[in-house]
Design a protein around this motif. Sequence first.
Motif, PDB file in Angstrom:
ATOM      1  N   PRO A  11       0.832  -1.206   0.000  1.00 31.60           N
ATOM      2  CA  PRO A  11       0.000   0.000   0.000  1.00 31.60           C
ATOM      3  C   PRO A  11       0.868   1.259   0.000  1.00 31.60           C
ATOM      4  O   PRO A  11       1.865   1.328   0.703  1.00 31.60           O
ATOM      5  CB  PRO A  11      -0.800  -0.128   1.305  1.00 31.60           C
ATOM      6  CG  PRO A  11      -0.835  -1.601   1.576  1.00 31.60           C
ATOM      7  CD  PRO A  11       0.479  -2.129   1.099  1.00 31.60           C
ATOM      8  N   SER A  12       0.478   2.230  -0.802  1.00 30.88           N
ATOM      9  CA  SER A  12       1.266   3.456  -0.921  1.00 30.88           C
ATOM     10  C   SER A  12       1.084   4.348   0.301  1.00 30.88           C
ATOM     11  O   SER A  12       0.149   4.186   1.094  1.00 30.88           O
ATOM     12  CB  SER A  12       0.853   4.219  -2.178  1.00 30.88           C
ATOM     13  OG  SER A  12      -0.470   4.713  -2.038  1.00 30.88           O
ATOM     14  N   LYS A  13       1.980   5.317   0.445  1.00 29.00           N
ATOM     15  CA  LYS A  13       1.869   6.273   1.552  1.00 29.00           C
ATOM     16  C   LYS A  13       0.562   7.054   1.466  1.00 29.00           C
ATOM     17  O   LYS A  13      -0.068   7.337   2.483  1.00 29.00           O
ATOM     18  CB  LYS A  13       3.063   7.229   1.528  1.00 29.00           C
ATOM     19  CG  LYS A  13       4.391   6.567   1.864  1.00 29.00           C
ATOM     20  CD  LYS A  13       5.531   7.579   1.838  1.00 29.00           C
ATOM     21  CE  LYS A  13       6.855   6.918   2.188  1.00 29.00           C
ATOM     22  NZ  LYS A  13       7.987   7.884   2.137  1.00 29.00           N
ATOM     23  N   ARG A  14       0.170   7.392   0.246  1.00 31.27           N
ATOM     24  CA  ARG A  14      -1.075   8.138   0.071  1.00 31.27           C
ATOM     25  C   ARG A  14      -2.273   7.325   0.536  1.00 31.27           C
ATOM     26  O   ARG A  14      -3.219   7.873   1.127  1.00 31.27           O
ATOM     27  CB  ARG A  14      -1.239   8.542  -1.392  1.00 31.27           C
ATOM     28  CG  ARG A  14      -2.465   9.385  -1.661  1.00 31.27           C
ATOM     29  CD  ARG A  14      -2.547   9.792  -3.119  1.00 31.27           C
ATOM     30  NE  ARG A  14      -3.728  10.595  -3.383  1.00 31.27           N
ATOM     31  CZ  ARG A  14      -4.075  11.035  -4.574  1.00 31.27           C
ATOM     32  NH1 ARG A  14      -3.307  10.778  -5.625  1.00 31.27           N
ATOM     33  NH2 ARG A  14      -5.177  11.749  -4.743  1.00 31.27           N
ATOM     34  N   SER A  15      -2.268   6.012   0.297  1.00 30.08           N
ATOM     35  CA  SER A  15      -3.369   5.157   0.737  1.00 30.08           C
ATOM     36  C   SER A  15      -3.460   5.136   2.262  1.00 30.08           C
ATOM     37  O   SER A  15      -4.557   5.136   2.826  1.00 30.08           O
ATOM     38  CB  SER A  15      -3.178   3.733   0.202  1.00 30.08           C
ATOM     39  OG  SER A  15      -3.193   3.717  -1.201  1.00 30.08           O
ATOM     40  N   LEU A  16      -2.301   5.109   2.926  1.00 34.16           N
ATOM     41  CA  LEU A  16      -2.297   5.144   4.388  1.00 34.16           C
ATOM     42  C   LEU A  16      -2.822   6.485   4.907  1.00 34.16           C
ATOM     43  O   LEU A  16      -3.539   6.530   5.911  1.00 34.16           O
ATOM     44  CB  LEU A  16      -0.882   4.887   4.905  1.00 34.16           C
ATOM     45  CG  LEU A  16      -0.467   3.414   5.006  1.00 34.16           C
ATOM     46  CD1 LEU A  16       1.028   3.292   5.277  1.00 34.16           C
ATOM     47  CD2 LEU A  16      -1.254   2.695   6.089  1.00 34.16           C
ATOM     48  N   VAL A  17      -2.447   7.567   4.227  1.00 31.94           N
ATOM     49  CA  VAL A  17      -2.952   8.880   4.626  1.00 31.94           C
ATOM     50  C   VAL A  17      -4.467   8.931   4.511  1.00 31.94           C
ATOM     51  O   VAL A  17      -5.166   9.457   5.396  1.00 31.94           O
ATOM     52  CB  VAL A  17      -2.293   9.986   3.775  1.00 31.94           C
ATOM     53  CG1 VAL A  17      -3.003  11.322   3.979  1.00 31.94           C
ATOM     54  CG2 VAL A  17      -0.825  10.126   4.115  1.00 31.94           C
ATOM     55  N   GLN A  18      -4.995   8.383   3.436  1.00 35.08           N
ATOM     56  CA  GLN A  18      -6.447   8.372   3.256  1.00 35.08           C
ATOM     57  C   GLN A  18      -7.142   7.562   4.342  1.00 35.08           C
ATOM     58  O   GLN A  18      -8.231   7.930   4.804  1.00 35.08           O
ATOM     59  CB  GLN A  18      -6.780   7.817   1.869  1.00 35.08           C
ATOM     60  CG  GLN A  18      -6.378   8.741   0.730  1.00 35.08           C
ATOM     61  CD  GLN A  18      -6.533   8.116  -0.637  1.00 35.08           C
ATOM     62  OE1 GLN A  18      -6.588   6.889  -0.775  1.00 35.08           O
ATOM     63  NE2 GLN A  18      -6.615   8.941  -1.662  1.00 35.08           N
ATOM     64  N   LEU A  19      -6.517   6.454   4.768  1.00 33.91           N
ATOM     65  CA  LEU A  19      -7.081   5.667   5.861  1.00 33.91           C
ATOM     66  C   LEU A  19      -7.088   6.483   7.151  1.00 33.91           C
ATOM     67  O   LEU A  19      -8.079   6.483   7.896  1.00 33.91           O
ATOM     68  CB  LEU A  19      -6.279   4.375   6.057  1.00 33.91           C
ATOM     69  CG  LEU A  19      -6.691   3.531   7.269  1.00 33.91           C
ATOM     70  CD1 LEU A  19      -8.118   3.018   7.108  1.00 33.91           C
ATOM     71  CD2 LEU A  19      -5.725   2.371   7.483  1.00 33.91           C
ATOM     72  N   ARG A  20      -5.998   7.180   7.415  1.00 38.09           N
ATOM     73  CA  ARG A  20      -5.928   7.987   8.640  1.00 38.09           C
ATOM     74  C   ARG A  20      -6.993   9.072   8.657  1.00 38.09           C
ATOM     75  O   ARG A  20      -7.617   9.334   9.698  1.00 38.09           O
ATOM     76  CB  ARG A  20      -4.535   8.601   8.757  1.00 38.09           C
ATOM     77  CG  ARG A  20      -3.444   7.584   9.088  1.00 38.09           C
ATOM     78  CD  ARG A  20      -2.077   8.202   8.952  1.00 38.09           C
ATOM     79  NE  ARG A  20      -1.031   7.204   9.134  1.00 38.09           N
ATOM     80  CZ  ARG A  20       0.213   7.339   8.694  1.00 38.09           C
ATOM     81  NH1 ARG A  20       0.560   8.451   8.040  1.00 38.09           N
ATOM     82  NH2 ARG A  20       1.095   6.392   8.906  1.00 38.09           N
ATOM     83  N   VAL A  21      -7.212   9.699   7.515  1.00 40.58           N
ATOM     84  CA  VAL A  21      -8.253  10.729   7.434  1.00 40.58           C
ATOM     85  C   VAL A  21      -9.618  10.120   7.722  1.00 40.58           C
ATOM     86  O   VAL A  21     -10.443  10.713   8.441  1.00 40.58           O
ATOM     87  CB  VAL A  21      -8.230  11.396   6.046  1.00 40.58           C
ATOM     88  CG1 VAL A  21      -9.440  12.300   5.856  1.00 40.58           C
ATOM     89  CG2 VAL A  21      -6.944  12.198   5.859  1.00 40.58           C
ATOM     90  N   SER A  22      -9.859   8.943   7.186  1.00 39.14           N
ATOM     91  CA  SER A  22     -11.139   8.262   7.394  1.00 39.14           C
ATOM     92  C   SER A  22     -11.339   7.896   8.862  1.00 39.14           C
ATOM     93  O   SER A  22     -12.429   8.064   9.422  1.00 39.14           O
ATOM     94  CB  SER A  22     -11.200   7.011   6.516  1.00 39.14           C
ATOM     95  OG  SER A  22     -12.411   6.329   6.654  1.00 39.14           O
ATOM     96  N   VAL A  23     -10.270   7.392   9.494  1.00 36.57           N
ATOM     97  CA  VAL A  23     -10.343   7.025  10.912  1.00 36.57           C
ATOM     98  C   VAL A  23     -10.565   8.265  11.773  1.00 36.57           C
ATOM     99  O   VAL A  23     -11.388   8.269  12.691  1.00 36.57           O
ATOM    100  CB  VAL A  23      -9.054   6.289  11.340  1.00 36.57           C
ATOM    101  CG1 VAL A  23      -8.978   6.155  12.860  1.00 36.57           C
ATOM    102  CG2 VAL A  23      -8.989   4.917  10.681  1.00 36.57           C
ATOM    103  N   ALA A  24      -9.844   9.330  11.485  1.00 36.13           N
ATOM    104  CA  ALA A  24      -9.982  10.570  12.256  1.00 36.13           C
ATOM    105  C   ALA A  24     -11.387  11.140  12.134  1.00 36.13           C
ATOM    106  O   ALA A  24     -11.910  11.740  13.092  1.00 36.13           O
ATOM    107  CB  ALA A  24      -8.946  11.590  11.786  1.00 36.13           C
TER     108      ALA A  24
END
Length: 309
Positions: A207-220
């Motif tokens: 998974p790319s860094k951008r995909s992880l960022v999108q997950l974090r935004v969703s969790v937040a």
Amino acid sequence: MEADFEANAYGYRPERSAKDAVQEVHRGLLSGYWQVVDADLSQYFDTIPHAELLQSLARRVVDGKLLRLIKLWLTAEVEARDENGRVRRSGGKRSRQGTPQGGVVSPLLANLYMNRFLKHWRRQGKGQQFRARLINYADDFVILSAGRAAQALEWTSGVMARLQLSLNQAKTSIKDARRERFDFLGYSFGPEHLRPPRSGWYVAARPSKRSLVQLRVSVADVLNPANTDPWLKIRTELNRKLRGWANCFSYGTTWQSYWAADWYVCDRVRGFLQRRHKAPTRGTRRFSDQHICGPLGVLSLRALRTSTA
């Protein structure tokens, strides 16, 4: 339409997915196609020419009323608001290019026009000439080559110009996947060190860094301090988002990404519950990782990975 689409197109098609395209890219890299044309089309959906698109459509559709309906739909005025809330209009009767993104027929029409490029690649024998594989998903594509990526990029630029499309020169590049990474469909491909005690490297897909960022935004967003829903409802929504992300990113080397995701989720849950219960400390004992992923029922991606391995 489906009968006409090329085998190397994966976007918006039955029984095909982005993960299938990712796996095909990874297989190509592991087969020795190291050179990568990391292509980026400039505003593909907004620049598809109507006249040429309707010609492609007319080769399959003989119903004149349906063709007229699609033409009217292509020239319909679209009103949307930008991130600042300002109204922006596009399309209209004078419009000669573009398909409205988000429209119900846009994915099919986008596939149809991209198919002209894919079919031309196959009929001209460019896979053999450039010792290359072409993988496409909607408006994204990569070309994997065994040493002739520069020629493949030059040919692609010329064909795109004839199709009245263009490559974004600033974002399109040639990379060696043995030495540098590139992203495609939410995954990052490139060299990865083997985990100790083993030594060496391999070409990984993760998974790319951008995909992880999108997950974090969703969790937040779920764990917003202003969220006053009962914990059971919050946990259900949080787990739904985590499981959905894991389903999209279950291929390849996932342990590091899953570890980072678990750490972030537990940290956010801990902060959320600490504020909700007005705990005097950070809550690391009361809301430990084991307690969060145990009695509190939050999904652990690492545990999910182990259970499905």
